[in-house]
Motif scaffolding. Structure first.
Motif, short mmCIF file in Angstrom:
data_model
loop_
_atom_site.label_atom_id
_atom_site.label_comp_id
_atom_site.label_asym_id
_atom_site.label_seq_id
_atom_site.Cartn_x
_atom_site.Cartn_y
_atom_site.Cartn_z
N ARG A 260 -6.82 14.18 1.73
CA ARG A 260 -7.47 13.85 3.00
C ARG A 260 -8.00 12.42 3.01
O ARG A 260 -7.89 11.70 4.01
N VAL A 261 -8.58 11.98 1.88
CA VAL A 261 -9.18 10.64 1.85
C VAL A 261 -8.18 9.58 1.38
O VAL A 261 -8.40 8.39 1.57
N TRP A 262 -7.07 10.00 0.76
CA TRP A 262 -6.07 9.07 0.23
C TRP A 262 -4.68 9.58 0.57
O TRP A 262 -3.89 9.88 -0.31
N ASN B 130 2.26 14.66 3.58
CA ASN B 130 1.00 15.12 2.99
C ASN B 130 0.90 16.65 2.95
O ASN B 130 0.32 17.21 2.01
N LEU C 282 -7.87 14.93 -2.86
CA LEU C 282 -7.80 13.52 -2.49
C LEU C 282 -6.83 13.25 -1.35
O LEU C 282 -6.78 12.13 -0.84
N GLY D 257 0.49 6.65 -7.01
CA GLY D 257 -0.73 7.38 -7.34
C GLY D 257 -0.54 8.88 -7.19
O GLY D 257 -1.00 9.66 -8.04
N ARG D 258 0.13 9.30 -6.13
CA ARG D 258 0.35 10.73 -5.92
C ARG D 258 1.25 11.31 -6.99
O ARG D 258 1.03 12.42 -7.48
N ARG E 73 2.00 1.84 -3.60
CA ARG E 73 0.88 2.19 -4.47
C ARG E 73 0.44 3.64 -4.28
O ARG E 73 0.13 4.35 -5.24
N ARG E 74 0.42 4.10 -3.04
CA ARG E 74 -0.02 5.48 -2.81
C ARG E 74 1.02 6.49 -3.29
O ARG E 74 0.65 7.56 -3.80
N PRO F 156 0.81 -1.22 0.00
CA PRO F 156 0.00 0.00 0.00
C PRO F 156 0.84 1.27 0.00
O PRO F 156 0.46 2.27 -0.62
N VAL G 98 -0.72 9.79 1.88
CA VAL G 98 0.48 8.98 1.65
C VAL G 98 1.15 8.74 2.99
O VAL G 98 1.48 9.69 3.72
N HIS G 99 1.34 7.47 3.35
CA HIS G 99 2.07 7.09 4.56
C HIS G 99 3.35 6.40 4.11
O HIS G 99 3.30 5.32 3.52
#
Length: 529
Positions: free
Chosen positions: A395-397, A288, A393, A229-230, A225-226, A222, A399-400
């Motif tokens: 807030r809802v998605w 973020n 996005l 995506g970012r 993937r994030r 995960p 990146v960690h």
């Protein structure tokens, strides 16, 4: 901050410094070549389409070859691979220089050579980024990773700026020749670097299975993937500047090649400022917050180019755009470097490059066609709107990055001892592990096993499940399917990390005793002797 903690400390390492400077020269030369190529076609009747095609064929090879290149880089000697690629790039760039000097270079032929150079870059990037952790101590890896991203983005900004000035004074053939020289310099540095010999790690992994293993790792991570995506949400709208700035210079601002070089210099100044600000920004801003801040700055810069097409406004806007681009891409690249384990690093970084360059290639084609149909101002305004919309996005998605995870290889599984020994390519293999769990620990155990699930799927499993025995409710059975016996042995021999071990220990601690493990082999694997 002590001297050993400074962001520039890795440059004290002579090997890293030598390689870093060579890569900077090579990357800068590549971007100078791109400027020369774009300026050769900017006088064509459909300039917006031609310039965007140059950008597209520069980055398109990454879509085709980055992942195979990353797979090869994880399997072969990365120094030798880099050396061979640089020598090939020198030959291609030298031929391009000769054709340009003799005025035998039409736009279609230019695109062919640009594509070949892009292939070489696609083969170079994963190997170089995977080499960084080999030449600096582990405690300097965060700074070294950031410097790798700084390198790429400085070249992306400063290279085109210098290239634009040289094209204005001497023509495109000169920057093509300097690009060839940069590849020769990189090759000489690689010849001087004596990479320490490493003990063999067993038989080589087959190309196809290695490729699938890299894809599985990214799919079941995960964090990765994030990050990907970012990056895509930023690069798709952000690529409008890199694709259409030559047209903005000529058609909107009435500038020649020298003026185009000035605009690119503004981007370069912004990138340098971003590099200088990165250490402080990294301490003050979370990942973020960095995403939101850089997205706002870049989006507003695009709006200025769209709404105020005057040099006095566009140049400061481009400085801010270069700063934002550098800081965001550098942060994401460093996060990838820090998170990835060594066994899959080049493959995962290749996928990162694939997403990054694919976003640029798709964006270049999109904005070139969009500008031809609706005009440059509408293209930049639409890109700004998409950039700002993507920030919603966060807030809802979010990146960690999990930068504190320990991805040091951990060999903690006992060696399997089977009465029936399968071949390396035999499979599939079904592994089961039985746990006895007290009722009060069931909820915590099942939650802990979800983290174990991610570990299994990232390191080789294609399917995973956790089941409860109906006749003995305190018994839980974990099962996972691995394609071949070779894939499972690689889990035993180095794919697992310290973080994987911690996740597994947390689950085992909630059971009454260590699990009972069995290996089930496909009945059709082989004929009995």
């Amino acid at each position: 901050m002590t001297v050993t903690d400074t962001p520039w400390t890795p440059l004290r390492n002579p090997v890293f410094r030598m390689l870093w400077l060579a890569v900077l020269a090579s990357n800068a030369g590549t971007w100078m070549q791109t400027v020369g190529a774009q300026w050769l076609v900017v006088h064509e009747p459909d300039a917006a389409t031609w310039t965007s095609l140059v950008q597209a064929v520069t980055t398109l090879p990454v879509l085709l070859f980055a992942l195979p290149s990353g797979t090869i880089a994880d399997a072969l000697d990365r120094r030798r691979l880099l050396l061979g690629v640089q020598l090939g790039l020198f030959v291609v760039a030298a031929t391009l220089t000769a054709l340009a000097a003799l005025d035998h270079l039409d736009p279609p032929l230019l695109l062919v050579f640009t594509f070949l150079l892009g292939v070489g870059q696609a083969l170079t990037l994963p190997s170089w980024q995977a080499v960084i952790p080999e030449v600096v101590p582990h405690d300097q890896l965060p700074s070294a990773s950031a410097l790798g991203a700084v390198n790429t983005n400085l070249a992306r900004s400063a290279g085109p700026a210098v290239g634009g000035l040289l094209v204005a004074q001497f023509g495109s053939a000169v920057v093509f020749g300097l690009n060839a020289l940069s590849f020769a310099i990189f090759a000489l540095v690689l010849l001087r670097w004596r990479r320490p010999s490493r003990p063999p790690t067993g038989h080589a992994e087959r190309f196809g299975s290695a490729l699938r293993a890299g894809e599985r790792y990214v799919r079941w991570s995960p964090v990765v993937r994030r990050i990907l995506g970012r990056v895509l949400l930023f690069v798709l709208p952000g690529s409008v500047i890199w694709a259409l700035l030559p047209v903005v210079a000529r058609q909107e601002l009435g500038m020649g090649a020298q003026g185009y070089g000035i605009l690119l210099a503004a981007l370069g100044i912004g990138a340098i400022a971003g590099a200088l600000l990165m250490p402080r920004a990294r301490r003050l801003l979370s990942t973020n917050l960095m995403i939101v801040s850089t997205g706002l700055v870049y989006g507003l810069a695009l709006l200025v180019v769209a709404l105020v097409p005057h040099v006095i406004a566009v140049i400061p806007a481009l400085v801010l755009a270069g700063l934002a681009w550098m800081m965001l891409v550098s942060r994401m690249n460093a996060a990838m470097q820090l998170f990835l384990p060594n066994w899959v690093r080049a493959r995962a970084l290749a996928i990162y490059q694939l997403v990054f360059a694919g976003g640029q290639a798709a964006g270049a084609l999109l904005w070139g066609q969009f500008a031809s149909a609706f005009g440059l101002d509408h293209a930049f305004a639409t890109a700004a709107a998409l950039m700002l919309a993507g920030l919603l996005l966060v807030r809802v998605w979010p990146v960690h990055t999990h930068e504190n995870d320990d991805n040091t290889p951990a060999v903690y599984w006992p060696e399997p001892h089977l009465m029936y020994q399968p071949g390396l390519e035999d499979g599939p293999i079904l592994i089961s592990a039985s746990y006895r769990v007290r009722p009060e620990n069931v909820t915590a155990f099942t939650a802990a096993m979800q983290r174990v699930r991610g570990s299994r799927l990232r390191t080789g499993a294609t399917q995973w499940g956790l089941f409860r025995d109906g006749e003995a409710p305190d018994t839980f059975v974990e099962v996972y399917l691995v394609p071949t016996w070779d894939e499972h042995l690689r889990q035993h021999e180095g794919r697992l990390t310290e973080t994987d071990e911690q996740s597994e220990q947390q689950a085992v601690a909630l059971a009454d005793s260590p699990p009972t493990v069995t290996h089930l082999l496909a009945a059709t694997t082989r004929t009995e002797p």
